[in-house]
Write an enzyme that holds these catalytic residues in place. Structure first.
Site, PDB file in Angstrom:
ATOM      1  CD  GLU A 198      -8.818  -9.398  -3.403  1.00  0.00           C
ATOM      2  OE1 GLU A 198      -9.567  -9.253  -2.872  1.00  0.00           O
ATOM      3  OE2 GLU A 198      -7.699  -9.820  -3.121  1.00  0.00           O
TER       4      GLU A 198
ATOM      5  CG  HIS B   3      -5.339  -6.445  -0.321  1.00  0.00           C
ATOM      6  ND1 HIS B   3      -6.435  -6.408   0.214  1.00  0.00           N
ATOM      7  CD2 HIS B   3      -5.227  -7.325  -1.255  1.00  0.00           C
ATOM      8  CE1 HIS B   3      -7.358  -7.333  -0.184  1.00  0.00           C
ATOM      9  NE2 HIS B   3      -6.518  -7.922  -1.374  1.00  0.00           N
TER      10      HIS B   3
ATOM     11  CE  LYS C 269      -3.786  -2.186   2.293  1.00  0.00           C
ATOM     12  NZ  LYS C 269      -4.801  -2.251   3.572  1.00  0.00           N
TER      13      LYS C 269
ATOM     14  CG  ASN D 251      -3.605  -2.295   7.059  1.00  0.00           C
ATOM     15  OD1 ASN D 251      -3.532  -1.982   5.973  1.00  0.00           O
ATOM     16  ND2 ASN D 251      -4.560  -2.927   7.379  1.00  0.00           N
TER      17      ASN D 251
ATOM     18  CE1 TYR E  17      -9.279  -3.050   0.256  1.00  0.00           C
ATOM     19  CE2 TYR E  17      -8.301  -1.235  -1.215  1.00  0.00           C
ATOM     20  CZ  TYR E  17      -8.233  -2.289  -0.242  1.00  0.00           C
ATOM     21  OH  TYR E  17      -6.945  -2.844   0.336  1.00  0.00           O
TER      22      TYR E  17
HETATM   23  P1  IDP Z   1      -7.760  -6.778   5.647  1.00  0.00           P
HETATM   24  O1  IDP Z   1      -6.937  -5.939   4.863  1.00  0.00           O
HETATM   25  O2  IDP Z   1      -6.832  -7.359   7.054  1.00  0.00           O
HETATM   26  O3  IDP Z   1      -8.424  -7.873   4.945  1.00  0.00           O
HETATM   27  P2  IDP Z   1     -10.433  -5.560   5.869  1.00  0.00           P
HETATM   28  O4  IDP Z   1     -11.556  -5.797   6.888  1.00  0.00           O
HETATM   29  O5  IDP Z   1     -10.675  -6.365   4.593  1.00  0.00           O
HETATM   30  O6  IDP Z   1      -9.026  -5.830   6.455  1.00  0.00           O
HETATM   31  O7  IDP Z   1     -10.254  -4.169   5.568  1.00  0.00           O
HETATM   32  C1  IDP Z   1      -9.935  -3.599   4.234  1.00  0.00           C
HETATM   33  C2  IDP Z   1      -8.859  -2.259   4.671  1.00  0.00           C
HETATM   34  O8  IDP Z   1      -9.526  -1.251   5.112  1.00  0.00           O
HETATM   35  C3  IDP Z   1      -7.976  -2.533   5.706  1.00  0.00           C
HETATM   36  O9  IDP Z   1      -6.595  -3.329   5.285  1.00  0.00           O
HETATM   37  C4  IDP Z   1      -7.448  -1.207   6.229  1.00  0.00           C
HETATM   38  O10 IDP Z   1      -6.659  -0.622   5.428  1.00  0.00           O
HETATM   39  C5  IDP Z   1      -8.585  -0.539   6.089  1.00  0.00           C
HETATM   40  N1  IDP Z   1      -9.723  -0.664   7.394  1.00  0.00           N
HETATM   41  C6  IDP Z   1     -10.178  -1.808   8.114  1.00  0.00           C
HETATM   42  N2  IDP Z   1     -10.825  -1.459   8.955  1.00  0.00           N
HETATM   43  C7  IDP Z   1     -10.584  -0.096   9.132  1.00  0.00           C
HETATM   44  C8  IDP Z   1     -11.023   0.709  10.620  1.00  0.00           C
HETATM   45  O11 IDP Z   1     -11.600   0.341  11.302  1.00  0.00           O
HETATM   46  N3  IDP Z   1     -10.525   2.019   9.997  1.00  0.00           N
HETATM   47  C9  IDP Z   1      -9.912   2.489   9.089  1.00  0.00           C
HETATM   48  N4  IDP Z   1      -9.609   1.664   8.003  1.00  0.00           N
HETATM   49  C10 IDP Z   1      -9.851   0.485   8.246  1.00  0.00           C
HETATM   50 MG    MG Z   2      -9.691  -7.873   3.426  1.00  0.00          MG
END
Ligand code: IDP
Ligand code: MG
Length: 140
Positions: free
Chosen positions: A128, A117, A11, A114, A51
């Protein structure tokens, strides 16, 4: 164990801090092969499409803004149980909850920024990968 493919994205928070090589080292050390890789900058529409599963979540708008804020590196990873193996070395979505030594524990800035992905199922990985790569761009 089945040979699988998973879609990975490094990312913008990570490309900005020049962490592509360090993340790739963790991927390769775990026994996964990077069989496709390209650095791109997403347009809003591309991020929104990728997304779309999260379109009703409160963080969706910010996530699209973040994912279009700089370059990303899209990858196809291949190996035994690639989907679950990559989820394991990525660590939890929230880096505060990520296991020691995982990509997110070592590099993520917060729950949004974070660093990576990874597909969450074989079915979503196939979708994807199709969205991000042409067949000829994947060389095993
Ligand atoms: P993942 O990446 O671990 O699969 P997902 O629930 O699919 O997590 O969420 C996609 C992305 O959305 C996350 O990697 C993160 O960048 C963002 N995200 C998820 N939850 C939150 C939140 O509570 N606040 C802000 N961003 C979030
Ligand atoms: Mg996810």
């Amino acid at each position: 164990m089945p040979i699988q493919q998973s879609l990975s994205i490094i990312k913008p928070d990570a490309t900005k801090r020049n962490l592509t090589g360090k993340i790739n080292a963790k991927i390769e050390d775990a026994g996964l092969r990077i069989v496709a890789q390209k650095r791109v900058k997403w347009k809003q529409a591309e991020a929104r499409k990728f997304y779309a599963v999260h379109k009703d979540r409160p963080f969706y708008k910010d996530l699209v803004k973040f994912m279009t804020s700089g370059p990303i590196v899209m990858q196809v990873l291949e190996g035994n149980n690639a989907v679950s193996k990559y989820r394991k070395i990525m660590g939890a979505t929230n880096p505060k909850e990520a296991d020691k030594g995982t990509i997110r524990a070592d590099f993520a800035q917060d729950i949004e920024r974070n660093s990576v992905h990874g597909s969450d199922s074989a079915e979503n990985a196939a979708k994807e990968i199709k969205l991000c790569f042409k067949k000829a761009e994947i060389v095993g």
